[in-house]
Write an enzyme that holds these catalytic residues in place. Sequence first.
Site, PDB file in Angstrom:
ATOM      1  N   ASP A  23       0.834  -1.211   0.000  1.00 29.74           N
ATOM      2  CA  ASP A  23       0.000   0.000   0.000  1.00 29.74           C
ATOM      3  C   ASP A  23       0.865   1.256   0.000  1.00 29.74           C
ATOM      4  O   ASP A  23       1.989   1.243   0.499  1.00 29.74           O
ATOM      5  CB  ASP A  23      -0.913  -0.036   1.239  1.00 29.74           C
ATOM      6  N   HIS A  40       2.114   3.495  -9.083  1.00 29.79           N
ATOM      7  CA  HIS A  40       1.864   2.067  -9.343  1.00 29.79           C
ATOM      8  C   HIS A  40       3.007   1.447 -10.144  1.00 29.79           C
ATOM      9  O   HIS A  40       3.393   0.304  -9.930  1.00 29.79           O
ATOM     10  CB  HIS A  40       0.535   1.875 -10.087  1.00 29.79           C
ATOM     11  N   LEU A 134      10.755 -19.858  -5.860  1.00 32.87           N
ATOM     12  CA  LEU A 134       9.762 -19.089  -5.116  1.00 32.87           C
ATOM     13  C   LEU A 134       8.350 -19.408  -5.607  1.00 32.87           C
ATOM     14  O   LEU A 134       8.099 -19.470  -6.807  1.00 32.87           O
ATOM     15  CB  LEU A 134      10.021 -17.581  -5.296  1.00 32.87           C
TER      16      LEU A 134
END
Length: 244
Positions: A23, A40, A134
């Site tokens: 955030d 963003h 991952l």
Amino acid sequence: MDLKKLIDGEELNIPKHVAIIMDGNGRWAKKRLMPRNVGHKAGARVVEQMCEDAYNLGIKYLTVYAFSTENWKRSVEEVTGIMNLLRNYLKDCIERASKNNMRVRVIGDRTALAPDIVDRINELERKTKDYDGLQFTIALNYGGRDELRRAVVCLAKDVKAGLISPDDISEDMISDKLDTFDLPDPDLMIRTSGEYRLSNYLIWQLAYTEFYFTDVLWPDFTVEHLKEAIRYFNGRERRYGGVK
Ligand code: IPE
Ligand code: IPE
Ligand code: MG
């Protein structure tokens, strides 16, 4: 057994699954007098870096909140910007994933996404499904309540078809119907930007997760902040309702 690793001279337990609410992109851009979408874009670059850093630290599962079921409330310009960023991200991700042996999954309701984005997601999931590096999961058009609602619909259909009886519905059966059915619950949840709320993220899965909040805005988040979160995690005593 938790994985232990020497980090900056200190032996630390590494959380197996870290979930992040990324955030603060908008505020990061605002501070620089730039449009929100610039934030963003900067945030997306940090995600790429974080996948490498997390894996190098020994984290096996990383799950990030990219777009919530409530984020459609934002301006058309912002939503379009995020979706375009996502298109590019998914395209590059295929190449990076093969290089890093990274498996990518996407959770959330895909039915509301553009068909070309859904195609890219399917391709990415298919091509990376056997990679054991991952285990990276992107929550996209994801809402914890929506996920539970969809799971309830599935179970109700099974009951109606006579496959199960309502009294037999167990917690495991609910977990198995969630988008995260093949992921362990997160050990550590990190939220950046100084907000102390879940915003509909993984509400079922975070039942016993440790929470770490930081004021750092997501585009400024680095491996040092991640290490700080891991150190905090090591100071917690997980009791799971028992006594130690
Ligand atoms: C998080 O950053 C990214 C998304 C929700 C897509 P925000 O866009 O929420 O940034 P702030 O909270 O407005 O600063
Ligand atoms: C949560 O952040 C969603 C993502 C990070 C993708 P928001 O910025 O949308 O949450 P609220 O509105 O502050 O609760
Ligand atoms: Mg926000």
